[in-house]
Design a protein around this motif. Structure first.
Motif, mmCIF file in Angstrom:
data_model
loop_
_atom_site.group_PDB
_atom_site.id
_atom_site.type_symbol
_atom_site.label_atom_id
_atom_site.label_comp_id
_atom_site.label_asym_id
_atom_site.label_seq_id
_atom_site.Cartn_x
_atom_site.Cartn_y
_atom_site.Cartn_z
ATOM 1 N N UNK A 1 0.954 -1.058 0.158
ATOM 2 C CA UNK A 1 0.115 0.110 -0.034
ATOM 3 C C UNK A 1 0.756 1.265 0.016
ATOM 4 N N UNK A 2 1.969 1.201 0.867
ATOM 5 C CA UNK A 2 2.830 2.586 1.001
ATOM 6 C C UNK A 2 3.545 2.601 -0.262
ATOM 7 N N UNK A 3 3.724 1.566 -0.933
ATOM 8 C CA UNK A 3 4.691 1.530 -2.283
ATOM 9 C C UNK A 3 3.575 2.351 -3.290
ATOM 10 N N UNK A 4 2.659 1.646 -3.460
ATOM 11 C CA UNK A 4 1.662 2.144 -4.474
ATOM 12 C C UNK A 4 1.277 3.779 -4.127
ATOM 13 N N UNK A 5 1.073 4.131 -2.898
ATOM 14 C CA UNK A 5 1.026 5.452 -2.415
ATOM 15 C C UNK A 5 2.127 6.399 -3.083
ATOM 16 N N UNK A 6 3.296 5.906 -2.470
ATOM 17 C CA UNK A 6 4.464 6.923 -3.015
ATOM 18 C C UNK A 6 4.826 6.699 -4.376
ATOM 19 N N UNK A 7 4.443 5.710 -5.151
ATOM 20 C CA UNK A 7 4.335 5.603 -6.790
ATOM 21 C C UNK A 7 3.604 6.816 -7.138
ATOM 22 N N UNK A 8 2.317 6.686 -6.612
ATOM 23 C CA UNK A 8 1.319 7.467 -7.331
ATOM 24 C C UNK A 8 1.752 9.113 -7.121
ATOM 25 N N UNK A 9 2.346 9.405 -5.790
ATOM 26 C CA UNK A 9 2.401 10.816 -5.842
ATOM 27 C C UNK A 9 3.785 11.215 -6.696
ATOM 28 N N UNK A 10 4.694 10.178 -6.742
ATOM 29 C CA UNK A 10 5.848 10.564 -7.716
ATOM 30 C C UNK A 10 5.619 10.921 -9.109
ATOM 31 N N UNK A 11 4.457 9.953 -9.434
ATOM 32 C CA UNK A 11 4.135 10.193 -10.923
ATOM 33 C C UNK A 11 3.295 11.518 -10.978
ATOM 34 N N UNK A 12 2.520 11.736 -10.080
ATOM 35 C CA UNK A 12 1.721 13.034 -10.184
ATOM 36 C C UNK A 12 2.624 14.268 -9.973
ATOM 37 N N UNK A 13 3.925 14.190 -9.246
ATOM 38 C CA UNK A 13 4.687 15.633 -9.290
ATOM 39 C C UNK A 13 5.467 15.516 -10.464
ATOM 40 N N UNK A 14 6.030 14.382 -11.101
ATOM 41 C CA UNK A 14 6.786 14.338 -12.131
ATOM 42 C C UNK A 14 5.881 15.040 -13.392
ATOM 43 N N UNK A 15 4.709 14.394 -13.621
ATOM 44 C CA UNK A 15 3.742 14.915 -14.740
ATOM 45 C C UNK A 15 3.347 16.363 -14.374
ATOM 46 N N UNK A 16 3.043 16.655 -13.247
ATOM 47 C CA UNK A 16 2.458 18.089 -13.131
ATOM 48 C C UNK A 16 3.669 18.991 -13.608
ATOM 49 N N UNK A 17 4.879 18.605 -13.048
ATOM 50 C CA UNK A 17 6.024 19.445 -13.195
ATOM 51 C C UNK A 17 6.288 19.671 -15.065
ATOM 52 N N UNK A 18 5.790 18.664 -15.564
ATOM 53 C CA UNK A 18 5.903 18.626 -17.060
ATOM 54 C C UNK A 18 4.764 19.437 -17.735
ATOM 55 N N UNK A 19 3.713 19.625 -16.953
ATOM 56 C CA UNK A 19 2.493 20.488 -17.347
ATOM 57 C C UNK A 19 1.134 19.758 -17.403
ATOM 58 N N UNK A 20 1.035 18.633 -16.797
ATOM 59 C CA UNK A 20 -0.092 17.797 -16.876
ATOM 60 C C UNK A 20 -0.857 18.184 -15.819
ATOM 61 N N UNK A 21 -2.365 18.196 -16.127
ATOM 62 C CA UNK A 21 -3.391 18.525 -15.314
ATOM 63 C C UNK A 21 -4.225 17.341 -14.800
#
Length: 672
Positions: A566-586
């Protein structure tokens, strides 16, 4: 003051059925479009030959009035002439000579009332045939002058409105004539039973005189100044008639209207006469095979110029424009509209095809699209949008209908199909400059989509829908072309997801690093297109993540392992969100999917798991039993019966949510 002289016949009482008949100058006249034709001839300018005589008479009367002030006018002493004052009595002939037509009509009225007042039998009137004939002759002389005065209604030009004396003379003569007509209409009604007296029908004569006057002025309209623009004879004729119509209606409003009673509605009567006169002439012109420029000119007069004249504040305040209708019927307009639309459609199609051909030639010659601010651009969308906007907007004025103008865009779906085939050819050949052209195409697709939504009024509904469908397909194929190499490079990192190495975090870190490197290849897109492409990649990476996780390569045997997952999936979800948000994704909603899946991995109680699955199913109705079964199989401490209970909860949730409710789709693209 001049006293009115009443001429009565000897030994005859001026009474009618016991009541004394009094002259009443206040009469009303109402316009009648079905009048009789008068026998007056107009010169080429629409003014009778007596116009000069009338003006000379007006000026003479004005000079005479000024010279006699204080000479023949009786002084007022308690309402009675002062002793010694001379009382001037005017005869019928004198009143005619001075154009005092209303007073002359009152004399005729009094004579008729005296003659017909008591003797109603036709045999008795035969003994007074001389008086009857004399009365008819005088009425005829008066009628002639009344109609001549009516003919002079438009004898002044707009420039002469500043000449107060001329305007005053015209108003005085016309007002007197109108009052005389009103008086005569009353007499027609009063003595309609007397056979030896024919009705005068001055109202009909008045209307037919104005009709003849208007027709004559439209046959010989004012000639305008010579313009720089070269016009055909048809255009010049129509423009001259329009100028005559406008100036005459302004004259009616400024001068003529005040000579009539309000109930005469004289402004609308004149407007109707001019409308019919112009309409009949345009009908004759429209019967011929016209050149394109004359066809357009007529359409613009019917739908733009003529309504524009009537909508001027001075005219609109006095004229019921809606009651006039269109200058030409739909039956006559239809062939003109077809001729115009055929020409405009061909022109628009040629322009659009030429722009597309230029882009295809650039591609065939190996050229890259132009770059502006590090963004690949193609003039294709901009040029075509400008053509469409200009032609549809202009055609709406020419045709008087936006719906008719929208027909010009009927060939746009075919152009979009050619654009799509061009893009497919670029992808198929996969040259060195293919990516640059695809990025330029994506920017064009975005511009087209924006116009189709923001300026939907320019397009027919089915045209808009067809074009949007083609553009959606183009965007998908362009995204696939640009993202397929990315997924190919990420495949080694995808394969480690959902495995024991994945739980050690190193595998996911490598995936993030590879993604960051791939982002560098997305340069050259406009901001909206870049954001969409990054959002699409974010969704596809998340789909791949869930698919790899549900394959079941890792087994979570106890609560501790499930908590760690659970913790791994949560961390992965947040990491993906931060990376793609930095590149302009909404597309932040993608993190929510992984978070809900992580919650299911953590929960131990079946009721709690059922609630979480129900929540996930409500948000994403494309969640299937196979997805739920695969997710629950990761938790080896859940029995088959318990999995069945959870799946039943999902089915109940999907039934309750019902169909047709808008929701995002995600799991339908995750194959198990």
């Amino acid at each position: 003051m001049c006293s009115r002289f009443c001429v009565c016949f000897p030994r005859r009482s001026c009474r009618l059925k016991g009541k004394r008949i009094q002259s009443d100058p206040e009469m009303r006249i109402r316009s009648d479009s079905n009048g009789l034709r008068s026998n007056f001839h107009l010169n080429p300018s629409g003014i009778s030959a007596g116009a000069g005589w009338f003006r000379e008479r007006f000026h003479r009367l004005r000079r005479h009035s000024a010279a006699n002030v204080g000479v023949n006018s009786p002084s007022s002493t308690d309402g009675h002439p002062a002793p010694g004052d001379e009382i001037v009595i005017h005869t019928f002939e004198q009143l005619l000579a001075e154009l005092d037509l209303h007073k002359a009509s009152l004399l005729v009225k009094d004579r008729e009332n005296c003659l017909f007042g008591e003797i109603t039998e036709e045999e008795a009137l035969k003994h007074h045939i001389e008086e009857v004939n004399k009365l008819a002759a005088d009425r005829g002389a008066l009628e002639k002058l009344v109609l001549e005065a009516v003919q002079q209604s438009l004898s002044l030009s707009l420039k002469e409105l500043s000449n107060e004396a001329a305007v005053s003379d015209l108003r005085k003569a016309l007002t007197s004539a109108v009052n005389a007509m009103n008086q005569e209409e009353e007499q027609d009604q009063l003595w309609r039973h007397v056979k030896c007296r024919s009705p005068s029908n001055w109202k009909k004569l008045h209307d037919s005189t104005l009709r003849t006057l208007v027709e004559s002025r439209m046959d010989n309209p004012l000639v305008g100044p010579v313009g720089q623009e070269e016009k055909s004879s048809i255009q010049s004729d129509i423009q001259c008639m329009g100028r005559q119509l406008k100036e005459d209606l302004l004259m009616v409003i400024h001068v003529v209207k005040n000579c009539y009673q309000p109930e005469a509605d004289i402004c609308n009567f004149y407007a109707m006469l001019y409308h019919k006169a112009l309409s009949s002439r345009l009908k004759k012109i429209a019967d011929f095979v016209l050149e394109d420029r004359d066809c357009i000119f007529i359409l613009r007069w019917v739908n733009e110029y003529y309504p524009g004249i009537l909508q001027k504040p001075e005219l609109a305040a006095e004229i019921n424009v809606a009651a006039l209708g269109k200058l030409l019927s739909e039956e006559l307009l239809e062939p003109l509209e077809e001729q115009y639309l055929d020409k405009q459609t061909t022109e628009l199609s040629n322009c659009m095809n030429r722009v597309l051909e230029e882009e295809i030639n650039k591609w065939n010659q190996g050229k890259e699209p132009t770059s502006d601010d590090s963004c690949y651009n193609s003039p294709l969308a901009y040029d075509i949008v400008q053509f469409i906007n200009g032609m549809v907007t202009g055609s709406e004025k020419v045709l008087g209908s936006l719906h008719k103008a929208q027909k010009l865009t009927s060939q746009l779906p075919d152009l979009m199909q050619r654009f799509k085939h061009f893009q497919e050819d670029i992808i198929k050949q996969n040259r060195q400059n293919s990516k640059a052209h695809i990025k330029a195409n994506l920017n064009c697709v975005e511009q087209f989509r924006d116009v189709l939504h923001r300026k939907s009024h320019l397009f027919l509904a089915d045209v808009q829908q067809k074009c949007l469908c083609v553009l959606t397909d183009m965007k998908k194929s362009a995204h696939m072309y640009l993202l397929s190499p990315v997924h190919k490079d990420l495949k080694p990192q995808y394969q480690k997801l959902g495995t024991s190495n994945w739980l050690k975090r190193n595998a996911f870190e490598m995936l993030l690093s590879s993604l960051e490197r791939q982002f560098e290849d997305f340069q050259g897109l406009s901001k909206p297109c870049h954001q969409e492409l990054i959002g699409q990649l974010y969704q596809e990476v998340t789909e791949e993540y869930v698919k790899r996780l549900l394959r079941g390569d890792v087994k979570l045997k106890d609560k501790e392992q499930q908590q760690k997952a659970c913790i791994t999936v949560m961390d992965n979800a947040e990491s993906l969100r931060m990376l793609f948000s930095k590149m302009g994704s909404k597309e932040d909603w993608l993190k929510e999917i992984l978070s809900k899946i992580a919650e299911v991995l953590k929960l131990q109680d079946i009721p709690a798991i059922q609630m979480q699955i129900a929540s996930l199913g409500s948000a994403y109705p494309d969640l299937g039993e196979r997805h739920v079964s695969a997710l629950l199989k990761l938790k080896t401490n859940i029995s088959k019966a318990e999995r069945k209970m959870v799946k039943a909860t999902l089915l109940d949730t999907l039934k309750e949510s019902g169909a047709g409710v808008y929701s995002r789709t995600f799991f339908s693209k995750v194959e198990i």
